[in-house]
Design a protein around this motif. Structure first.
Motif, PDB file in Angstrom:
ATOM      1  N   HIS A  52       4.361  -1.359   3.760  1.00 17.62           N
ATOM      2  CA  HIS A  52       4.633  -2.746   3.456  1.00 17.62           C
ATOM      3  C   HIS A  52       3.690  -3.184   2.354  1.00 17.62           C
ATOM      4  N   PRO A  53       4.177  -3.781   1.259  1.00 18.21           N
ATOM      5  CA  PRO A  53       3.292  -4.196   0.191  1.00 18.21           C
ATOM      6  C   PRO A  53       2.440  -5.372   0.621  1.00 18.21           C
ATOM      7  N   PRO A  54       1.215  -5.485   0.115  1.00 18.46           N
ATOM      8  CA  PRO A  54       0.368  -6.611   0.443  1.00 18.46           C
ATOM      9  C   PRO A  54       0.945  -7.898  -0.113  1.00 18.46           C
ATOM     10  N   THR A  55       0.541  -9.013   0.456  1.00 17.61           N
ATOM     11  CA  THR A  55       1.025 -10.301   0.016  1.00 17.61           C
ATOM     12  C   THR A  55       0.667 -10.546  -1.442  1.00 17.61           C
ATOM     13  N   GLU A  56       1.597 -11.134  -2.198  1.00 18.89           N
ATOM     14  CA  GLU A  56       1.347 -11.420  -3.607  1.00 18.89           C
ATOM     15  C   GLU A  56       0.115 -12.318  -3.745  1.00 18.89           C
ATOM     16  N   GLN A  57      -0.732 -11.984  -4.683  1.00 16.02           N
ATOM     17  CA  GLN A  57      -1.945 -12.757  -4.883  1.00 16.02           C
ATOM     18  C   GLN A  57      -2.471 -12.491  -6.285  1.00 16.02           C
ATOM     19  N   PRO A  58      -2.759 -13.506  -7.068  1.00 16.38           N
ATOM     20  CA  PRO A  58      -3.291 -13.280  -8.409  1.00 16.38           C
ATOM     21  C   PRO A  58      -4.584 -12.491  -8.337  1.00 16.38           C
ATOM     22  N   ARG A  59      -4.769 -11.584  -9.290  1.00 16.05           N
ATOM     23  CA  ARG A  59      -5.983 -10.778  -9.339  1.00 16.05           C
ATOM     24  C   ARG A  59      -7.191 -11.694  -9.471  1.00 16.05           C
ATOM     25  N   GLY A  60      -8.193 -11.446  -8.626  1.00 14.30           N
ATOM     26  CA  GLY A  60      -9.421 -12.230  -8.707  1.00 14.30           C
ATOM     27  C   GLY A  60      -9.366 -13.534  -7.950  1.00 14.30           C
ATOM     28  N   GLY A  61      -8.194 -13.918  -7.426  1.00 11.32           N
ATOM     29  CA  GLY A  61      -8.084 -15.171  -6.702  1.00 11.32           C
ATOM     30  C   GLY A  61      -8.641 -15.060  -5.298  1.00 11.32           C
TER      31      GLY A  61
ATOM     32  N   GLN B 188      -4.384 -12.182   4.390  1.00 14.03           N
ATOM     33  CA  GLN B 188      -4.071 -11.328   3.245  1.00 14.03           C
ATOM     34  C   GLN B 188      -4.993 -10.117   3.178  1.00 14.03           C
ATOM     35  N   VAL B 189      -6.266 -10.327   3.496  1.00 13.89           N
ATOM     36  CA  VAL B 189      -7.223  -9.218   3.481  1.00 13.89           C
ATOM     37  C   VAL B 189      -6.865  -8.199   4.562  1.00 13.89           C
ATOM     38  N   VAL B 190      -6.583  -8.702   5.768  1.00 10.71           N
ATOM     39  CA  VAL B 190      -6.201  -7.811   6.866  1.00 10.71           C
ATOM     40  C   VAL B 190      -4.916  -7.062   6.515  1.00 10.71           C
ATOM     41  N   GLY B 191      -3.960  -7.767   5.913  1.00 13.80           N
ATOM     42  CA  GLY B 191      -2.708  -7.126   5.533  1.00 13.80           C
ATOM     43  C   GLY B 191      -2.910  -6.022   4.514  1.00 13.80           C
TER      44      GLY B 191
ATOM     45  N   LYS C 158       3.535   1.871  -6.581  1.00 19.88           N
ATOM     46  CA  LYS C 158       2.727   1.021  -7.462  1.00 19.88           C
ATOM     47  C   LYS C 158       2.330  -0.309  -6.843  1.00 19.88           C
ATOM     48  N   ARG C 159       2.808  -0.625  -5.655  1.00 17.80           N
ATOM     49  CA  ARG C 159       2.416  -1.860  -4.978  1.00 17.80           C
ATOM     50  C   ARG C 159       1.389  -1.628  -3.880  1.00 17.80           C
ATOM     51  N   ARG C 160       0.831  -0.441  -3.840  1.00 17.38           N
ATOM     52  CA  ARG C 160      -0.190  -0.169  -2.831  1.00 17.38           C
ATOM     53  C   ARG C 160      -1.476  -0.940  -3.144  1.00 17.38           C
ATOM     54  N   PRO C 161      -2.287  -1.205  -2.129  1.00 14.16           N
ATOM     55  CA  PRO C 161      -3.440  -2.104  -2.283  1.00 14.16           C
ATOM     56  C   PRO C 161      -4.404  -1.752  -3.410  1.00 14.16           C
TER      57      PRO C 161
ATOM     58  N   ARG D 139      -2.987  -2.608  -6.839  1.00 15.60           N
ATOM     59  CA  ARG D 139      -2.928  -4.049  -7.090  1.00 15.60           C
ATOM     60  C   ARG D 139      -4.302  -4.717  -7.022  1.00 15.60           C
ATOM     61  N   ASP D 140      -5.341  -3.923  -6.813  1.00 15.02           N
ATOM     62  CA  ASP D 140      -6.705  -4.467  -6.719  1.00 15.02           C
ATOM     63  C   ASP D 140      -6.859  -5.466  -5.576  1.00 15.02           C
ATOM     64  N   SER D 141      -6.038  -5.325  -4.542  1.00 16.66           N
ATOM     65  CA  SER D 141      -6.181  -6.217  -3.387  1.00 16.66           C
ATOM     66  C   SER D 141      -7.229  -5.700  -2.411  1.00 16.66           C
ATOM     67  N   VAL D 142      -7.687  -4.464  -2.631  1.00 20.13           N
ATOM     68  CA  VAL D 142      -8.782  -3.879  -1.859  1.00 20.13           C
ATOM     69  C   VAL D 142      -9.686  -3.137  -2.846  1.00 20.13           C
ATOM     70  N   PRO D 143     -11.008  -3.356  -2.812  1.00 19.93           N
ATOM     71  CA  PRO D 143     -11.896  -2.610  -3.712  1.00 19.93           C
ATOM     72  C   PRO D 143     -11.976  -1.144  -3.293  1.00 19.93           C
ATOM     73  N   VAL D 144     -12.207  -0.265  -4.246  1.00 22.45           N
ATOM     74  CA  VAL D 144     -12.273   1.163  -3.946  1.00 22.45           C
ATOM     75  C   VAL D 144     -13.362   1.449  -2.919  1.00 22.45           C
ATOM     76  N   ARG D 145     -14.515   0.821  -3.092  1.00 23.29           N
ATOM     77  CA  ARG D 145     -15.616   1.028  -2.149  1.00 23.29           C
ATOM     78  C   ARG D 145     -15.214   0.591  -0.743  1.00 23.29           C
ATOM     79  N   GLY D 146     -14.518  -0.541  -0.667  1.00 21.25           N
ATOM     80  CA  GLY D 146     -14.073  -1.034   0.634  1.00 21.25           C
ATOM     81  C   GLY D 146     -13.078  -0.094   1.284  1.00 21.25           C
ATOM     82  N   ALA D 147     -12.154   0.460   0.487  1.00 20.83           N
ATOM     83  CA  ALA D 147     -11.168   1.396   1.024  1.00 20.83           C
ATOM     84  C   ALA D 147     -11.840   2.669   1.515  1.00 20.83           C
ATOM     85  N   LEU D 148     -12.837   3.147   0.765  1.00 20.79           N
ATOM     86  CA  LEU D 148     -13.555   4.363   1.155  1.00 20.79           C
ATOM     87  C   LEU D 148     -14.301   4.155   2.468  1.00 20.79           C
ATOM     88  N   ILE D 149     -15.007   3.044   2.572  1.00 28.67           N
ATOM     89  CA  ILE D 149     -15.746   2.747   3.809  1.00 28.67           C
ATOM     90  C   ILE D 149     -14.780   2.577   4.975  1.00 28.67           C
ATOM     91  N   PHE D 150     -13.679   1.878   4.727  1.00 25.44           N
ATOM     92  CA  PHE D 150     -12.660   1.666   5.760  1.00 25.44           C
ATOM     93  C   PHE D 150     -12.146   2.991   6.299  1.00 25.44           C
TER      94      PHE D 150
END
Length: 326
Positions: free
Chosen positions: A18-27, A33-36, A104-107, A110-121
């Motif tokens: 499921h693609p993450p909720t639409e959100q402008p980059r940096g907003g 949305q973060v949990v999603g 191409k809609r993966r988190p 789309r920068d909806s999750v930082p790489v460091r955060g994904a790695l730690i997760f």
């Protein structure tokens, strides 16, 4: 992983998330949305398929209805392990995901999750999966879960995926492990029926994944991933799908000594049904007709569900087995 999948292959090669909720980059984003976004990293649709195979494996191991608590904690631990592998896979394959329309809609794309955060997760989920399985199930189940994560990341994702057209054949072994973990959770050992169930999913993975890859051939070619449909003709791919399908169906019948006539009948009938469509795909490709490989892809999910649900029902009812008890 298709514990991982595999799904096989339960994996990024079996299903979109499921693609993450639409959100402008940096907003600023909401907690939802973060949990999603982090949930999407774990590829929940892939994990669903793992649960379909784990539970019946536990039923067969018990040859009865296993403890609901044991099933629950095994699924929780297995889900964490699968989520760990999938999240780490997203980190490693972010460059591929950016150029594939299907991903191409993966988190991370789309920068909806930082790489460091994904790695730690991913790492935390892996550690948590071992802790849950070790403390609430047994040590063997925990070790198998960690071994599956490591295999999926280091063998499939880092070595096989970008180097060989046989990537999903051998890499798909990770997606076969949920049934082994389910068996180990009940018995504390790994016995021959677990290896047979492993083989069913092992031989199921290529037809399942190659049918998807036929549809998204251009995606894989653009990403530089040598999936079989990228490097071979459609007729060769369809022929390989037929060969693996025959082996898969025959392999399901190896469980007959550990089950009753009920499972055997459903496995045989489902096998005939699936083989009909595998041959139909091959014949259409051979004649140069327009094909819809996604039809076989979706039927492969249905086929696997029928076989493993029949296995669970057969075990729950407790009919006399056709062979010697194990």
């Amino acid at each position: 992983m298709s514990l991982v999948n595999a799904a096989h292959g339960r994996s990024d090669d079996t299903s979109a998330v499921h693609p993450p909720t639409e959100q402008p980059r940096g907003g600023r984003r909401t907690v939802r949305q973060v949990v999603g976004a982090y949930t999407a990293l774990a590829k929940p649709r892939v994990i669903e398929l793992l649960l379909v195979t784990t539970i019946p494996a536990m039923f067969l191991a018990a040859r009865d209805i296993p403890s609901p608590w044991l099933v629950l904690v095994t699924l929780v631990g297995g889900t964490m392990a699968a989520g760990s592998a999938n999240a780490l896979n997203c980190v490693i394959d972010a460059d591929i995901d950016k150029v594939m329309n299907r991903t191409k809609r993966r988190p991370l794309v789309r920068d909806s999750v930082p790489v460091r955060g994904a790695l730690i997760f991913g790492l935390v989920l892996g550690a948590a999966s071992f802790a849950v399985l070790y403390l609430a199930v047994n040590l063997l189940a925990g070790i198998l879960a960690i071994a599956t994560i490591l295999f999926y990341i280091f063998v499939y994702t880092l070595v096989l995926k970008r180097r060989t057209a046989q990537n999903v054949v051998w890499g798909g072994a990770a997606g076969c492990m949920p049934v082994v973990i389910g068996w180990a959770a009940v018995t504390g050992t790994v016995q021959w029926p677990a290896f047979v169930m492993f083989g069913v999913i092992f031989f199921w993975t290529p037809p399942h994944t190659w049918a998807l890859a036929m549809k998204y051939r251009d995606d894989y070619e653009r990403a530089g991933v040598p999936m079989l449909p990228v490097v071979a003709t459609a007729q060769h791919v369809a022929k390989q799908i037929v060969i693996y399908s025959w082996v898969m169906v025959a392999w399901t019948l190896l469980l007959a000594p550990a089950t009753s006539w009920l499972y055997t009948a459903f496995a045989a009938l489902a096998g005939v049904w699936f083989l009909f469509y595998a041959h139909s795909l091959y014949n259409s490709v051979r004649r140069g007709e327009k094909t819809n490989p996604m039809s076989l892809f979706h039927r492969s999910n249905t086929y696997l569900m029928i076989v493993f649900v029949a296995l669970a029902v057969d075990s729950a009812i407790g009919l006399p087995t056709l062979g010697l008890p194990f």
